[in-house]
Design an enzyme around this catalytic site. Structure first.
Site, PDB file in Angstrom:
ATOM      1  N   SER A  56       0.829  -1.203   0.000  1.00 29.87           N
ATOM      2  CA  SER A  56       0.000   0.000   0.000  1.00 29.87           C
ATOM      3  C   SER A  56       0.866   1.256   0.000  1.00 29.87           C
ATOM      4  CB  SER A  56      -0.832  -0.028   1.279  1.00 29.87           C
ATOM      5  OG  SER A  56      -1.390   1.220   1.538  1.00 29.87           O
ATOM      6  N   TYR A 109      -1.743  -1.207  10.757  1.00 31.84           N
ATOM      7  CA  TYR A 109      -2.019  -1.709   9.403  1.00 31.84           C
ATOM      8  C   TYR A 109      -0.855  -1.357   8.468  1.00 31.84           C
ATOM      9  CZ  TYR A 109      -3.640  -1.824   4.614  1.00 31.84           C
ATOM     10  OH  TYR A 109      -3.713  -2.045   3.260  1.00 31.84           O
ATOM     11  N   LYS A 152       2.254  -3.827   6.616  1.00 34.94           N
ATOM     12  CA  LYS A 152       2.663  -3.902   5.202  1.00 34.94           C
ATOM     13  C   LYS A 152       4.171  -3.653   5.064  1.00 34.94           C
ATOM     14  CE  LYS A 152      -1.295  -4.850   3.425  1.00 34.94           C
ATOM     15  NZ  LYS A 152      -1.530  -6.122   2.741  1.00 34.94           N
TER      16      LYS A 152
HETATM   17  P1  NAD Z   1     -10.806  -7.006   1.320  1.00 30.23           P
HETATM   18  O1  NAD Z   1     -10.971  -6.995   2.794  1.00 30.23           O
HETATM   19  O2  NAD Z   1     -11.995  -6.673   0.472  1.00 30.23           O
HETATM   20  O3  NAD Z   1     -10.241  -8.408   0.842  1.00 30.23           O
HETATM   21  C1  NAD Z   1      -9.380  -9.210   1.623  1.00 30.23           C
HETATM   22  C2  NAD Z   1      -9.943 -10.627   1.612  1.00 30.23           C
HETATM   23  O4  NAD Z   1      -9.078 -11.458   2.364  1.00 30.23           O
HETATM   24  C3  NAD Z   1     -11.335 -10.714   2.242  1.00 30.23           C
HETATM   25  O5  NAD Z   1     -12.187 -11.450   1.392  1.00 30.23           O
HETATM   26  C4  NAD Z   1     -11.087 -11.453   3.556  1.00 30.23           C
HETATM   27  O6  NAD Z   1     -12.217 -12.251   3.920  1.00 30.23           O
HETATM   28  C5  NAD Z   1      -9.859 -12.278   3.234  1.00 30.23           C
HETATM   29  N1  NAD Z   1      -8.994 -12.606   4.372  1.00 30.23           N
HETATM   30  C6  NAD Z   1      -8.490 -11.768   5.308  1.00 30.23           C
HETATM   31  N2  NAD Z   1      -7.691 -12.430   6.163  1.00 30.23           N
HETATM   32  C7  NAD Z   1      -7.685 -13.730   5.737  1.00 30.23           C
HETATM   33  C8  NAD Z   1      -7.042 -14.905   6.189  1.00 30.23           C
HETATM   34  N3  NAD Z   1      -6.254 -14.913   7.278  1.00 30.23           N
HETATM   35  N4  NAD Z   1      -7.258 -16.054   5.530  1.00 30.23           N
HETATM   36  C9  NAD Z   1      -8.062 -16.085   4.431  1.00 30.23           C
HETATM   37  N5  NAD Z   1      -8.699 -15.012   3.959  1.00 30.23           N
HETATM   38  C10 NAD Z   1      -8.503 -13.848   4.601  1.00 30.23           C
HETATM   39  O7  NAD Z   1      -9.594  -6.019   0.969  1.00 30.23           O
HETATM   40  P2  NAD Z   1      -9.116  -5.455  -0.434  1.00 30.23           P
HETATM   41  O8  NAD Z   1      -9.494  -4.025  -0.516  1.00 30.23           O
HETATM   42  O9  NAD Z   1      -9.522  -6.388  -1.509  1.00 30.23           O
HETATM   43  O10 NAD Z   1      -7.543  -5.510  -0.223  1.00 30.23           O
HETATM   44  C11 NAD Z   1      -6.750  -6.576  -0.729  1.00 30.23           C
HETATM   45  C12 NAD Z   1      -5.312  -6.332  -0.345  1.00 30.23           C
HETATM   46  O11 NAD Z   1      -4.888  -5.065  -0.853  1.00 30.23           O
HETATM   47  C13 NAD Z   1      -5.056  -6.296   1.153  1.00 30.23           C
HETATM   48  O12 NAD Z   1      -3.836  -6.896   1.422  1.00 30.23           O
HETATM   49  C14 NAD Z   1      -4.991  -4.801   1.441  1.00 30.23           C
HETATM   50  O13 NAD Z   1      -4.226  -4.533   2.574  1.00 30.23           O
HETATM   51  C15 NAD Z   1      -4.337  -4.263   0.185  1.00 30.23           C
HETATM   52  N6  NAD Z   1      -4.638  -2.846  -0.069  1.00 30.23           N
HETATM   53  C16 NAD Z   1      -5.939  -2.442  -0.152  1.00 30.23           C
HETATM   54  C17 NAD Z   1      -6.210  -1.066  -0.355  1.00 30.23           C
HETATM   55  C18 NAD Z   1      -7.630  -0.575  -0.420  1.00 30.23           C
HETATM   56  O14 NAD Z   1      -7.847   0.632  -0.232  1.00 30.23           O
HETATM   57  N7  NAD Z   1      -8.623  -1.398  -0.699  1.00 30.23           N
HETATM   58  C19 NAD Z   1      -5.160  -0.149  -0.491  1.00 30.23           C
HETATM   59  C20 NAD Z   1      -3.851  -0.605  -0.411  1.00 30.23           C
HETATM   60  C21 NAD Z   1      -3.615  -1.966  -0.202  1.00 30.23           C
HETATM   61  N1  UFG Z   2     -12.264  11.445   3.856  1.00 24.95           N
HETATM   62  C1  UFG Z   2     -13.266  12.304   4.257  1.00 24.95           C
HETATM   63  N2  UFG Z   2     -14.402  11.769   4.792  1.00 24.95           N
HETATM   64  C2  UFG Z   2     -14.583  10.415   4.936  1.00 24.95           C
HETATM   65  C3  UFG Z   2     -13.557   9.550   4.514  1.00 24.95           C
HETATM   66  C4  UFG Z   2     -12.396  10.101   3.994  1.00 24.95           C
HETATM   67  O1  UFG Z   2     -13.148  13.524   4.152  1.00 24.95           O
HETATM   68  O2  UFG Z   2     -15.638   9.996   5.453  1.00 24.95           O
HETATM   69  C5  UFG Z   2     -11.046  12.010   3.235  1.00 24.95           C
HETATM   70  C6  UFG Z   2      -9.760  11.689   3.984  1.00 24.95           C
HETATM   71  O3  UFG Z   2      -9.521  12.658   4.973  1.00 24.95           O
HETATM   72  C7  UFG Z   2      -8.738  11.703   2.843  1.00 24.95           C
HETATM   73  C8  UFG Z   2      -9.535  11.199   1.636  1.00 24.95           C
HETATM   74  O4  UFG Z   2     -10.901  11.417   1.960  1.00 24.95           O
HETATM   75  O5  UFG Z   2      -8.322  13.004   2.581  1.00 24.95           O
HETATM   76  C9  UFG Z   2      -9.324   9.729   1.344  1.00 24.95           C
HETATM   77  O6  UFG Z   2      -9.557   8.969   2.521  1.00 24.95           O
HETATM   78  P1  UFG Z   2      -9.742   7.386   2.493  1.00 24.95           P
HETATM   79  O7  UFG Z   2     -10.034   6.949   3.885  1.00 24.95           O
HETATM   80  O8  UFG Z   2     -10.685   6.994   1.432  1.00 24.95           O
HETATM   81  O9  UFG Z   2      -8.310   6.874   2.008  1.00 24.95           O
HETATM   82  P2  UFG Z   2      -6.864   7.049   2.651  1.00 24.95           P
HETATM   83  O10 UFG Z   2      -6.026   7.752   1.635  1.00 24.95           O
HETATM   84  O11 UFG Z   2      -6.926   7.634   3.989  1.00 24.95           O
HETATM   85  O12 UFG Z   2      -6.359   5.544   2.821  1.00 24.95           O
HETATM   86  C10 UFG Z   2      -6.635   4.502   1.878  1.00 24.95           C
HETATM   87  C11 UFG Z   2      -6.808   3.182   2.625  1.00 24.95           C
HETATM   88  C12 UFG Z   2      -5.499   2.727   3.198  1.00 24.95           C
HETATM   89  C13 UFG Z   2      -4.449   2.665   2.121  1.00 24.95           C
HETATM   90  C14 UFG Z   2      -4.327   4.025   1.432  1.00 24.95           C
HETATM   91  C15 UFG Z   2      -3.400   3.889   0.283  1.00 24.95           C
HETATM   92  O13 UFG Z   2      -7.755   3.313   3.665  1.00 24.95           O
HETATM   93  O14 UFG Z   2      -5.652   1.425   3.697  1.00 24.95           O
HETATM   94  O15 UFG Z   2      -5.603   4.435   0.942  1.00 24.95           O
HETATM   95  O16 UFG Z   2      -3.164   5.128  -0.286  1.00 24.95           O
HETATM   96  F1  UFG Z   2      -3.274   2.360   2.647  1.00 24.95           F
END
Ligand code: NAD
Ligand code: UFG
Length: 334
Positions: free
Chosen positions: A124, A149, A153
């Site tokens: 991330s 979190y 990572k």
């Molecule tokens: P998500 O929660 O939708 O998907 C993760 C999946 O993994 C879920 O279906 C959950 O049930 C499963 N899971 C969690 N722990 C498990 C375990 N121990 N065994 C088996 N299954 C398990 O999340 P996502 O948004 O699809 O994110 C996927 C990956 O990308 C994650 O590693 C997350 O940290 C990373 N990531 C996500 C974002 C974001 O904003 N969505 C940003 C940066 C990185």
């Molecule tokens: N924000 C609001 N109101 C809300 C939610 C968010 O104003 O209800 C604002 C935040 O302050 C920020 C922007 O919208 O300025 C984006 O916020 P998000 O929570 O959507 O996303 P972040 O950038 O904080 O973080 C996300 C994921 C993290 C990941 C990161 C990677 O939550 O897990 O993106 O860039 F690591």
């Protein structure tokens, strides 16, 4: 070629499985449904007309991993399974480190045993902490993460770096995602968080569907164009497609470790997001300016030119696509 996908029914995992199946890969998948629903499997099948060989279980469970690797000839692993809520991680650090770090160690040890040595890992942009220079390149300093979190990572990236150094047969690709939003254009899969969403786009969608009364905009005194936070939103389908390019890279590289930012390279403020969402979907989003959220940075957007150069990948979908697809998916109640 068979790909093993952990977290295959989650948000990014499900979209990636669709792209893999459509590109002709065989897929074995694992999920424990801690943050997703079983019905996602049916919807992946509806989109692709193909099936994942699915295993329900936990990535911390070595036995299920052994079963998967012994029953399938896996060529490459994509690891999505993790907990991802920043706020939750502050409350439950031990659970986060176990689920996000120990599980990867379990996976790696089984991969070693079965001699499967290609891995794509979901990291991330959060590993950059408070970025010093914008846009962020992969060369930027990592660390200074402000929550378990993000630190989880960072730890896994460190473990993968050590492994890539120690075992020259391993080929690892770390993807640092920026802010994935949107949904598959079939609107059969998308982001479906449990409870009140912590992230901006799903929150806006709930205001649009009248499940929440208004959006709280966290601060308008940031050092940005309109004072609200700026992020690099990327359509989840673009992100999913990058994994196909990642696989091709790992099949054709001598380098043990590749790290890529995945973003669009463009930053949008919270108010720009709201305005675009309103325009595209012809719907009013009420909002109030409230206090800053702890740990938020002014702006965070990617320099994704390395992915473009080395993976031949770049984002093709824009903010309007993201807003339209996120809203249309949120209208479906699966
Ligand atoms: P998500 O929660 O939708 O998907 C993760 C999946 O993994 C879920 O279906 C959950 O049930 C499963 N899971 C969690 N722990 C498990 C375990 N121990 N065994 C088996 N299954 C398990 O999340 P996502 O948004 O699809 O994110 C996927 C990956 O990308 C994650 O590693 C997350 O940290 C990373 N990531 C996500 C974002 C974001 O904003 N969505 C940003 C940066 C990185
Ligand atoms: N924000 C609001 N109101 C809300 C939610 C968010 O104003 O209800 C604002 C935040 O302050 C920020 C922007 O919208 O300025 C984006 O916020 P998000 O929570 O959507 O996303 P972040 O950038 O904080 O973080 C996300 C994921 C993290 C990941 C990161 C990677 O939550 O897990 O993106 O860039 F690591």
């Amino acid at each position: 070629m068979k790909v093993f996908v952990t977290g295959c029914t989650g948000y990014i995992g499900s979209h990636t499985c669709v792209e893999l199946l459509e590109a002709g890969y065989e897929v074995a998948g694992l999920d424990n449904f801690s943050n997703s629903k079983k019905s996602v499997l049916d919807r992946i099948k509806e989109i692709t007309n193909k099936e994942i060989k699915f295993y329900e279980g936990d990535m911390l469970d070595k036995n299920i991993l052994e079963k998967i690797f012994s029953e399938n000839k896996i060529d490459i692993v994509i690891d999505f399974a993790a907990y991802k809520s920043v706020g939750d991680s502050v409350q439950k650090p031990v659970e986060y480190y176990i689920n996000n770090v120990s599980s990867v160690l379990t996976l790696l040890s089984v991969m070693q045993k079965y001699n499967v040595k290609k891995l794509l890992f979901s990291s991330s942009a959060t590993v950059y902490g408070t970025p010093e220079v914008m846009p962020i390149t992969e060369e930027a300093k990592v660390g200074g993460t402000t929550n378990p979190y993000g630190t989880s990572k960072l730890y896994v990236e460190g473990i993968l770096k050590d492994l890539a150094y120690a075992d020259k047969d391993f080929k690892i690709c770390v993807f640092r995602y920026f802010n994935p939003v949107g949904a598959h254009p079939s609107y059969l899969i998308g982001e479906d968080p449990l409870g009140v969403p912590a992230n901006l786009m799903p929150y806006i969608c709930k205001v649009a569907t009248k499940e929440l009364p208004y959006l709280n905009v966290f601060g308008n005194d940031y050092n940005t164009l309109d004072g609200t936070g700026v992020r690099d939103y990327i359509h989840v389908v673009d992100l999913a497609k990058a994994h196909i390019n990642g696989i091709e890279k790992l099949n054709n590289t001598d380098k043990n470790l590749h790290i890529y930012n995945l973003g669009t390279g463009k930053g949008y403020s919270v108010l720009e997001m709201v305005k675009t969402f309103e325009k595209v979907n012809n719907i009013k989003i009420d909002y109030r300016i409230v206090e800053r959220r702890e740990g938020d940075v002014d702006e965070c957007y990617a320099d994704s030119s390395l992915a473009e150069k080395e993976l031949n990948w770049y984002a093709t979908l824009g903010l309007e696509d993201m807003c339209r697809d996120a809203y249309n998916f949120s209208l479906k109640k699966y």
